[in-house]
Design a protein around this motif. Sequence first.
Motif, short mmCIF file in Angstrom:
data_model
loop_
_atom_site.label_atom_id
_atom_site.label_comp_id
_atom_site.label_asym_id
_atom_site.label_seq_id
_atom_site.Cartn_x
_atom_site.Cartn_y
_atom_site.Cartn_z
N PHE A 1 -39.59 -19.32 28.09
CA PHE A 1 -39.57 -19.20 29.55
C PHE A 1 -40.51 -20.23 30.16
O PHE A 1 -41.62 -20.42 29.69
CB PHE A 1 -40.07 -17.82 29.99
N GLY A 2 -40.06 -20.85 31.24
CA GLY A 2 -40.90 -21.80 31.95
C GLY A 2 -41.22 -21.29 33.35
O GLY A 2 -40.47 -20.49 33.91
N ILE A 3 -42.34 -21.76 33.87
CA ILE A 3 -42.73 -21.41 35.23
C ILE A 3 -43.50 -22.59 35.81
O ILE A 3 -44.25 -23.26 35.10
CB ILE A 3 -43.57 -20.12 35.28
N GLU A 4 -43.27 -22.86 37.09
CA GLU A 4 -44.00 -23.91 37.81
C GLU A 4 -44.41 -23.38 39.17
O GLU A 4 -43.66 -22.64 39.80
CB GLU A 4 -43.11 -25.14 37.99
N GLY A 5 -45.60 -23.75 39.61
CA GLY A 5 -46.05 -23.41 40.95
C GLY A 5 -46.53 -21.99 41.14
O GLY A 5 -46.73 -21.54 42.27
N TYR A 6 -46.72 -21.25 40.06
CA TYR A 6 -47.19 -19.87 40.10
C TYR A 6 -47.75 -19.59 38.72
O TYR A 6 -47.44 -20.30 37.76
CB TYR A 6 -46.02 -18.93 40.43
N GLY A 7 -48.55 -18.55 38.57
CA GLY A 7 -49.19 -18.28 37.29
C GLY A 7 -48.59 -17.11 36.54
O GLY A 7 -47.74 -16.38 37.05
N ILE A 8 -49.05 -16.96 35.30
CA ILE A 8 -48.64 -15.83 34.45
C ILE A 8 -49.89 -15.03 34.09
O ILE A 8 -50.89 -15.59 33.64
CB ILE A 8 -47.96 -16.33 33.15
N VAL A 9 -49.81 -13.73 34.30
CA VAL A 9 -50.88 -12.79 33.91
C VAL A 9 -50.20 -11.54 33.36
O VAL A 9 -49.04 -11.26 33.66
CB VAL A 9 -51.80 -12.41 35.09
N PRO A 10 -50.92 -10.77 32.56
CA PRO A 10 -50.35 -9.52 32.07
C PRO A 10 -50.07 -8.52 33.20
O PRO A 10 -50.73 -8.56 34.25
CB PRO A 10 -51.43 -8.97 31.13
N ALA A 11 -49.11 -7.64 32.96
CA ALA A 11 -48.86 -6.55 33.91
C ALA A 11 -50.13 -5.73 34.04
O ALA A 11 -50.92 -5.62 33.10
CB ALA A 11 -47.72 -5.68 33.40
N GLY A 12 -50.35 -5.18 35.20
CA GLY A 12 -51.53 -4.35 35.42
C GLY A 12 -52.79 -5.12 35.76
O GLY A 12 -53.84 -4.52 35.96
#
Length: 141
Positions: free
Chosen positions: A49-60
Amino acid sequence: MRKLTPLLAPVLLLAGGIAQAHSPGEHAKVYFKNLQDGQTITAPYKVQFGIEGYGIVPAGTTDKRRHTAGHHHLLIDHPGNLDLDEPLDHNRNCMHFDQGETETVLDLPPGKHTLQLLLGDEDHEPTDPPLMSKKITITVQ
């Protein structure tokens, strides 16, 4: 042109910050790094999975990062009846990546399948506006 009074400016800035919470910018996107619409794969297959312009964090996640990041959900053969104002269901059509994962191994049965990524916030609700990938169709041999 009217000037803001010193007392009103911080209120407007604060309100502007709140309005932007959980709202990806117009250039943010999620996408499949190693899959394309119409592709034929052999199972099991590692999907990235790719993402640009926003971040990834764990749920919660409860700190301020939760306002500028989310976690992936993978919609598989989803019937398309999503309520984008409610938390996403945990079911066979919606895989949750609660730890902030950016890949998974799919072991789908042979045939055609649709896949789509959807980013959710700390409570599994889609961002506003929804940060969704293009829906793709793949064939599993």
